[in-house]
Design an enzyme around this catalytic site. Structure first.
Site, short mmCIF file in Angstrom:
data_model
loop_
_atom_site.label_atom_id
_atom_site.label_comp_id
_atom_site.label_asym_id
_atom_site.label_seq_id
_atom_site.Cartn_x
_atom_site.Cartn_y
_atom_site.Cartn_z
N GLU A 284 -9.43 -19.93 -3.19
CA GLU A 284 -10.37 -20.50 -4.15
C GLU A 284 -11.22 -19.43 -4.83
OE1 GLU A 284 -10.94 -24.87 -2.16
OE2 GLU A 284 -12.31 -23.34 -1.51
N CYS B 42 -17.05 -15.88 -8.26
CA CYS B 42 -16.88 -15.51 -6.85
C CYS B 42 -15.39 -15.58 -6.54
CB CYS B 42 -17.68 -16.50 -6.00
SG CYS B 42 -17.51 -16.26 -4.23
N CYS C 184 -9.00 -15.50 6.92
CA CYS C 184 -9.82 -14.36 7.31
C CYS C 184 -9.65 -14.17 8.81
CB CYS C 184 -11.29 -14.60 6.98
SG CYS C 184 -12.35 -13.16 7.28
N CYS D 105 -15.98 -15.49 11.96
CA CYS D 105 -17.41 -15.75 12.08
C CYS D 105 -17.57 -17.25 12.39
CB CYS D 105 -18.14 -15.38 10.79
SG CYS D 105 -18.02 -13.61 10.42
N CYS E 36 -18.35 -20.06 9.61
CA CYS E 36 -17.65 -19.97 8.33
C CYS E 36 -16.35 -20.77 8.36
CB CYS E 36 -17.36 -18.51 8.00
SG CYS E 36 -16.40 -18.29 6.48
N CYS F 155 -21.18 -21.53 -0.45
CA CYS F 155 -20.83 -20.42 0.42
C CYS F 155 -20.32 -20.93 1.74
CB CYS F 155 -22.05 -19.56 0.74
SG CYS F 155 -22.99 -19.10 -0.66
N1 SAH Z 1 -16.29 -11.65 4.45
C1 SAH Z 1 -17.36 -11.35 3.56
C2 SAH Z 1 -17.43 -12.20 2.32
C3 SAH Z 1 -17.17 -13.69 2.42
S1 SAH Z 1 -18.41 -14.84 2.80
C4 SAH Z 1 -18.69 -11.40 4.30
O1 SAH Z 1 -18.70 -11.75 5.46
O2 SAH Z 1 -19.70 -11.03 3.73
C5 SAH Z 1 -19.77 -14.75 1.72
C6 SAH Z 1 -21.08 -15.12 2.42
O3 SAH Z 1 -21.13 -16.51 2.79
C7 SAH Z 1 -21.27 -14.32 3.69
O4 SAH Z 1 -22.57 -13.86 3.80
C8 SAH Z 1 -20.99 -15.37 4.73
O5 SAH Z 1 -21.54 -15.02 5.98
C9 SAH Z 1 -21.61 -16.60 4.13
N2 SAH Z 1 -21.19 -17.84 4.77
C10 SAH Z 1 -20.04 -18.07 5.45
N3 SAH Z 1 -20.01 -19.33 5.90
C11 SAH Z 1 -21.14 -19.93 5.49
C12 SAH Z 1 -21.67 -21.27 5.62
N4 SAH Z 1 -21.00 -22.21 6.25
N5 SAH Z 1 -22.86 -21.52 5.05
C13 SAH Z 1 -23.52 -20.57 4.36
N6 SAH Z 1 -23.07 -19.31 4.21
C14 SAH Z 1 -21.90 -18.99 4.76
#
Ligand code: SAH
Length: 372
Positions: free
Chosen positions: A91, A104, A111, A115, A118, A342
């Site tokens: 996406e 974005c 991935c 995390c 996420c 995000c």
């Molecule tokens: N892998 C990279 C970029 C992708 S995520 C990174 O970790 O930075 C972009 C941002 O969204 C990151 O800061 C990530 O931690 C955040 N993010 C991921 N899941 C989320 C969620 N469920 N709610 C809010 N932010 C989230």
């Protein structure tokens, strides 16, 4: 096999053309047609000699990943789903604002970093996106926003900023990301300012150093916790590159960065990382690094184990940072109604890491089906 011109940055295109006996200025002409003007028909490239056009037609192609769906949120946010083959889809999200338009983009199908908060991370990892698949998201969205481009039309300015913050960890796919960045910055291609292109990373330290040396752009780091114990849980790559090591890499990065600060992203998880004591710890931790904070209210997704901190709690947390003189913004949650916020980007990933088979079954196909 035909070469896909979206895969080639200026140097690679110049080299490829040289192999066909063509001069370097042809690369500049082609970059302009392909990227600035969004053209994919060689026959329409009128200032290129007919024999070369015919040659290109036989040996090259201009192929971006096809758009599977294109959804518009009530707030103007627009989410695109791209088919990247093999049953995978990624996406990209376009976020219009008064003074800029941000796209974005994704860098991986899935991935591997897992995390815990996420949605992409929960799906597991399939593969890295190629250069054409990364740049192709921008290529397609520009066309979708305004149709094929007229030379120097204002439509070109619709996307003024690009953030590599979609699905995937950009720094785990660094070679392709570097080539894509060079195209984003190239005056003959997209001509974006270094300050308006941001790479977001969970903290792959050696790759942060390489990005600094090879193509420094604005850097965002997903911090999310003020201590290693908690960060180990939320961002497992922290076990390999703990906070002290990560923050040193941020300082090194700033020696060459186009901006004089790093943006720390911090997802606000109710009762997990959002106490005032943790805000103070965060200040102490980052004292040595010129930085801004971007607080991201947690966006839930099916099966997620966390809750979003209340608006009041987020404001109090922000106030601690602000009172210490650290610029702190709270990210507006946009595109809620189309799951474009995000951490909600799910696309469709066929997990090859097998890490999350159980979760896939538990979560069912509801989100994925919605895009068909
Ligand atoms: N892998 C990279 C970029 C992708 S995520 C990174 O970790 O930075 C972009 C941002 O969204 C990151 O800061 C990530 O931690 C955040 N993010 C991921 N899941 C989320 C969620 N469920 N709610 C809010 N932010 C989230």
């Amino acid at each position: 096999m035909r070469v896909n011109l979206l895969d080639l940055d200026a140097q690679a295109l110049t080299d490829w053309l040289a192999g066909h006996g063509e001069k370097p200025y042809r690369a500049r002409q082609l970059l302009r047609w392909v990227h600035r003007l969004g053209q994919n028909d060689f026959a329409a490239m009128t200032d290129i000699a007919r024999t070369l056009r015919e040659n290109l037609g036989a040996t090259a192609t201009i192929a971006a990943p096809p758009v599977i769906s294109d959804r518009l949120s009530e707030d103007g946010t627009r989410k695109f789903l791209f088919d990247v083959g093999g049953g995978n889809a990624v996406e990209a999200v376009f976020i219009p604002e008064d003074d800029r338009g941000t796209l974005c983009v994704s860098t991986q199908a899935g991935c591997a970093l897992a995390c815990s908060f996420c949605s992409t991370g929960r799906q597991g990892f399939n593969r890295n996106l190629g250069v054409a698949e990364i740049v192709g998201q921008l290529w397609q969205v520009r066309r979708a926003l305004s149709g094929p481009f007229q030379a120097d039309s204002p439509a070109e300015r619709l996307i003024s900023n690009v953030v590599l913050m979609g699905m995937g960890e950009p720094l785990a796919n660094l070679d392709n990301v570097l080539a894509a960045l060079r195209l984003l910055l190239d005056d003959h291609a997209y001509g974006l300012s270094r300050r308006r292109v941001t790479v977001s990373t969970a903290g792959l330290v050696p790759a942060i150093d390489r990005l600094r040396d090879e193509c420094p752009v604005a850097l965002a780091v997903s911090l999310h916790a003020p201590d290693d114990q908690l960060r180990d849980q939320l961002v497992p790559i922290n076990r390999k590159y703990p906070l002290r090591v990560l923050l040193e890499a941020c300082r090194r990065y700033l020696e060459r960065a186009p901006r004089d600060y790093v943006t720390f992203e911090y997802v606000m998880l109710d009762g997990i990382n959002d106490s005032l004591a943790q805000a103070h710890e965060l200040l102490a931790l980052t004292r040595q690094v010129p930085c801004k904070f971007n607080l991201i209210p947690f966006n839930p997704f099916p099966g997620s184990a966390y809750r979003r901190s209340s608006a009041l709690r987020i404001r109090r947390f922000a106030d601690v940072l602000l009172e210490a003189g650290v610029v702190t913004t709270t990210r507006k949650t946009r595109g809620d109604d189309i799951d474009a916020a995000c951490g909600q980007l799910a696309g469709r990933v066929l997990d090859r890491s097998r890490r999350t088979t159980r979760l896939h079954l538990a979560r069912g196909p509801d989100r994925q089906e919605a895009f068909r």
